[in-house]
Design a protein around this motif. Structure first.
Motif, PDB file in Angstrom:
ATOM      1  N   GLY A 152       0.768  -1.191   0.011  1.00  0.00           N
ATOM      2  CA  GLY A 152      -0.078  -0.028  -0.031  1.00  0.00           C
ATOM      3  C   GLY A 152       0.953   1.126  -0.187  1.00  0.00           C
ATOM      4  N   GLY A 153       2.045   1.125  -0.354  1.00  0.00           N
ATOM      5  CA  GLY A 153       2.863   2.432  -0.379  1.00  0.00           C
ATOM      6  C   GLY A 153       2.538   3.274  -1.590  1.00  0.00           C
ATOM      7  N   ALA A 154       3.083   4.481  -1.682  1.00  0.00           N
ATOM      8  CA  ALA A 154       2.701   5.354  -2.679  1.00  0.00           C
ATOM      9  C   ALA A 154       3.043   5.029  -4.156  1.00  0.00           C
ATOM     10  N   GLY A 155       3.931   4.069  -4.100  1.00  0.00           N
ATOM     11  CA  GLY A 155       4.362   3.597  -5.722  1.00  0.00           C
ATOM     12  C   GLY A 155       3.675   2.281  -5.975  1.00  0.00           C
ATOM     13  N   THR A 156       3.005   1.533  -5.033  1.00  0.00           N
ATOM     14  CA  THR A 156       2.633   0.148  -5.577  1.00  0.00           C
ATOM     15  C   THR A 156       1.354  -0.009  -6.049  1.00  0.00           C
ATOM     16  N   ASN A 157       0.932  -0.525  -6.997  1.00  0.00           N
ATOM     17  CA  ASN A 157      -0.389  -1.021  -7.638  1.00  0.00           C
ATOM     18  C   ASN A 157      -1.311   0.200  -7.548  1.00  0.00           C
ATOM     19  N   ARG A 158      -0.875   1.460  -8.316  1.00  0.00           N
ATOM     20  CA  ARG A 158      -1.637   2.491  -8.337  1.00  0.00           C
ATOM     21  C   ARG A 158      -2.991   2.281  -9.155  1.00  0.00           C
ATOM     22  N   ARG A 159      -4.135   2.652  -9.031  1.00  0.00           N
ATOM     23  CA  ARG A 159      -5.512   2.414  -9.841  1.00  0.00           C
ATOM     24  C   ARG A 159      -6.121   3.802 -10.145  1.00  0.00           C
ATOM     25  N   MET A 160      -6.731   3.615 -11.093  1.00  0.00           N
ATOM     26  CA  MET A 160      -7.475   4.888 -11.579  1.00  0.00           C
ATOM     27  C   MET A 160      -8.912   4.595 -11.116  1.00  0.00           C
ATOM     28  N   ILE A 161      -9.333   5.810 -10.642  1.00  0.00           N
ATOM     29  CA  ILE A 161     -10.689   5.947 -10.054  1.00  0.00           C
ATOM     30  C   ILE A 161     -11.696   6.094 -11.525  1.00  0.00           C
ATOM     31  N   PRO A 162     -12.705   5.245 -11.777  1.00  0.00           N
ATOM     32  CA  PRO A 162     -13.611   5.519 -12.675  1.00  0.00           C
ATOM     33  C   PRO A 162     -14.486   6.934 -12.864  1.00  0.00           C
ATOM     34  N   ARG A 163     -14.696   7.426 -13.808  1.00  0.00           N
ATOM     35  CA  ARG A 163     -15.399   8.640 -13.952  1.00  0.00           C
ATOM     36  C   ARG A 163     -16.773   8.431 -14.621  1.00  0.00           C
ATOM     37  N   PRO A 164     -17.855   8.779 -13.959  1.00  0.00           N
ATOM     38  CA  PRO A 164     -19.156   8.825 -14.855  1.00  0.00           C
ATOM     39  C   PRO A 164     -19.090   9.655 -16.126  1.00  0.00           C
ATOM     40  N   PRO A 165     -19.873   9.403 -16.957  1.00  0.00           N
ATOM     41  CA  PRO A 165     -20.634   8.226 -17.241  1.00  0.00           C
ATOM     42  C   PRO A 165     -19.859   7.047 -17.822  1.00  0.00           C
ATOM     43  N   ALA A 166     -20.353   5.757 -17.964  1.00  0.00           N
ATOM     44  CA  ALA A 166     -19.320   4.766 -18.157  1.00  0.00           C
ATOM     45  C   ALA A 166     -19.353   4.712 -19.778  1.00  0.00           C
ATOM     46  N   VAL A 167     -18.046   4.407 -20.243  1.00  0.00           N
ATOM     47  CA  VAL A 167     -18.025   4.540 -21.772  1.00  0.00           C
ATOM     48  C   VAL A 167     -18.261   3.070 -22.357  1.00  0.00           C
ATOM     49  N   HIS A 168     -17.943   1.924 -21.678  1.00  0.00           N
ATOM     50  CA  HIS A 168     -18.312   0.644 -22.160  1.00  0.00           C
ATOM     51  C   HIS A 168     -18.695  -0.284 -20.958  1.00  0.00           C
TER      52      HIS A 168
END
Length: 157
Positions: free
Chosen positions: A108-124
């Motif tokens: 859970g450190g700053a550079g480990t396994n970063r994920r992007m948060i989805p933004r509405p509306p869904a594209v697919h």
């Protein structure tokens, strides 16, 4: 290093011009020897003083081009590093590679396994899973996406 005939001719011509532009008998003798060794490349002007006063000799042009190109390479490397810092989150990579987050055993450190948060509306919308889709990975080159679900299935699209 292998030179083309044109490069060799330019080099010999530049050396010949340089030797002619220098004062002294030893430089004149070296220029004469160069002209004897490669007469085709040394067919420059009859009056070297007029040529050296009106234009920059080829060797000076080449030597001044080297630092200019080195400076340009450094600028491009800096720009590439800056771009990598800006876009590192897109590839899911930390800035320092492995161990950059200092997360240790807990992770859970700053550079480990970063994920992007989805933004509405869904594209697919992903269909075919029985449970909630928990992760999606997209190949950076090919048009392939892989999704994983809470029902334990993995779909390759």
């Amino acid at each position: 290093m292998v030179l083309t005939d044109r490069q060799r001719s330019d080099l010999h011509s530049g050396i010949y011009e340089y030797l002619l532009s220098r004062p002294g008998d030893q430089f004149a003798a070296a220029a004469a020897a160069m002209a004897a060794a490669d007469p085709d490349a040394c067919k420059t002007k009859d009056k070297p003083t007029s040529a050296s006063s009106t234009s920059t000799p080829i060797l000076e042009k080449k030597w001044t081009a080297v630092p200019r190109l080195q400076k340009k390479v450094l600028e491009l490397e800096r720009a590439a590093a800056q771009s990598a810092k800006i876009h590192a989150h897109r590839a899911g990579l930390g800035l320092g590679g492995e161990g950059s987050g200092g997360g240790g055993a807990g992770g859970g450190g700053a550079g480990t396994n970063r994920r992007m948060i989805p933004r509405p509306p869904a594209v697919h919308t992903l269909k075919g899973h029985q449970g909630v889709v928990t992760c999606v990975a997209v190949h950076p080159v090919y048009t392939v996406a892989v999704s994983g679900s809470e029902d334990g299935t993995v779909k390759v699209r």
